[in-house]
Design an enzyme around this catalytic site. Sequence first.
Site, short mmCIF file in Angstrom:
data_model
loop_
_atom_site.label_atom_id
_atom_site.label_comp_id
_atom_site.label_asym_id
_atom_site.label_seq_id
_atom_site.Cartn_x
_atom_site.Cartn_y
_atom_site.Cartn_z
N HIS A 1 -1.16 -8.06 2.90
CA HIS A 1 -2.61 -7.79 2.83
C HIS A 1 -3.31 -9.06 2.39
O HIS A 1 -2.67 -10.04 1.97
CB HIS A 1 -2.88 -6.68 1.81
CG HIS A 1 -2.56 -5.32 2.33
ND1 HIS A 1 -3.52 -4.38 2.58
CD2 HIS A 1 -1.38 -4.76 2.69
CE1 HIS A 1 -2.95 -3.29 3.05
NE2 HIS A 1 -1.64 -3.49 3.12
N ASP B 1 -1.38 3.78 -0.55
CA ASP B 1 -1.39 2.69 -1.53
C ASP B 1 -1.27 3.27 -2.93
O ASP B 1 -2.27 3.61 -3.57
CB ASP B 1 -2.67 1.86 -1.37
CG ASP B 1 -2.72 0.69 -2.34
OD1 ASP B 1 -1.82 0.59 -3.18
OD2 ASP B 1 -3.67 -0.11 -2.25
N ASP C 1 -5.99 2.19 6.45
CA ASP C 1 -5.79 1.08 5.52
C ASP C 1 -6.08 1.57 4.09
O ASP C 1 -7.12 2.19 3.84
CB ASP C 1 -6.80 -0.03 5.92
CG ASP C 1 -6.55 -1.35 5.20
OD1 ASP C 1 -5.40 -1.60 4.80
OD2 ASP C 1 -7.52 -2.13 5.08
N HIS C 2 -5.18 1.34 3.17
CA HIS C 2 -5.36 1.69 1.75
C HIS C 2 -5.71 3.16 1.52
O HIS C 2 -6.64 3.47 0.78
CB HIS C 2 -6.44 0.82 1.11
CG HIS C 2 -6.03 -0.61 1.00
ND1 HIS C 2 -5.13 -1.06 0.08
CD2 HIS C 2 -6.39 -1.70 1.73
CE1 HIS C 2 -4.95 -2.37 0.23
NE2 HIS C 2 -5.69 -2.78 1.24
N ASN D 1 -2.70 -8.48 7.54
CA ASN D 1 -4.03 -7.83 7.51
C ASN D 1 -5.16 -8.84 7.42
O ASN D 1 -5.17 -9.68 6.51
CB ASN D 1 -4.13 -6.92 6.29
CG ASN D 1 -3.31 -5.67 6.41
OD1 ASN D 1 -2.49 -5.53 7.31
ND2 ASN D 1 -3.54 -4.74 5.50
N ALA E 1 -4.96 -11.48 3.82
CA ALA E 1 -4.44 -12.68 4.48
C ALA E 1 -5.49 -13.46 5.27
O ALA E 1 -5.15 -14.22 6.17
CB ALA E 1 -3.27 -12.30 5.39
N SER F 1 -11.70 -10.12 6.14
CA SER F 1 -12.76 -11.03 5.69
C SER F 1 -13.10 -12.11 6.71
O SER F 1 -14.28 -12.45 6.90
CB SER F 1 -12.39 -11.68 4.35
OG SER F 1 -12.25 -10.68 3.36
N GLY G 1 -10.58 -10.21 0.06
CA GLY G 1 -11.93 -10.76 -0.01
C GLY G 1 -11.99 -12.25 0.30
O GLY G 1 -11.01 -12.87 0.72
#
Length: 311
Positions: free
Chosen positions: A213, A104, A82-83, A256, A215, A259, A181
Amino acid sequence: MALVTTTEMFKKAYEGGYAIGAFNVNNMEIIQGITEGAKEVNAPLILQVSSGARKYANHTYLVKLVEAAIIETNLPIALHLDHGDTFELCKSCIDGGFTSVMIDGSHHSFEDNIALTKQVVDYAHAHGVVVEGELGRLAGIEDAVNVSAEDASYTNPAQVEEFVAKTGVDSLAIAIGTSHGAYKFKPGQKPQLRFDILKEVEKRLPGFPIVLHGASSVIPEFVEMINAHGGKMPDAIGIPEDMLREAAKMAVCKINIDSDLRLAMTATIRKYFDENPSHFDPRQYLSPARAAIKDMVKRKIVNVLGCDGKA
Ligand code: G3H
Ligand code: 13P
Ligand code: ZN
């Protein structure tokens, strides 16, 4: 079953009008909670590792834990970076057994993003690994990089065909109003997603898998639970689940979520300690935390993704 790439998953998801959940993993309990939840509703999975997660838990531990989850569940699971922010990080994950990486380059200029993404695609494809690129910039915090709302920018649909053609990416993350976040919208603000941009991207890239992302829906029940048990979270607003379900019916094939898992886990542990102040055996508080992750993943698969029964 071995780890799979996302190619087959995305093809079926696009045609079937659903999306695959990409859940962030950092330790054994999170991996167990996610995979046990997906097993119960027979859903394919993407387990994703950020560079922060890799530093925290160690690459080999995470790969081996995910391999163990495949043995236990027999689900199709892709292991994704991821990222990824550099070629070297992507290469290290490709060499180390991941089946999918994200590069990314969204913080770079369009031209530099293309050059960096293409470099990763060339290496990944030569090793049977698929690549997610990103165009547009999401607000929020990812791996200690804080992108302010002013610096965030929606994806420009006029750039997507050139980006995909010049890089050869297998999927594309776009910015349509989601953000990373727990604080996506300010109190009083009405959450909105730019479905017009998504539709335009879909028109320009027919059949091509799109990624969302940031989400998480930041379900109030868990924020309230954290605050009811000694926490001090300000009001937090996420992306409504019905909006994400709509996106999953369109070209969005990967959603994705991190959080919401963090909130469920933390709320459960806070409640546990509040109710059992003398306990100190980690198994006692990590068991309900793992169960909370399992429930959250099932909820997302059924309410948001629509990939139950698709494994
Ligand atoms: O987008 C970021 C993910 O939520 C991962 O977060 O970089 O703190 O592991 P992290
Ligand atoms: P959330 O912070 O909304 O869960 O987003 C996670 C994410 O996009 C990981 O890449
Ligand atoms: Zn992200």
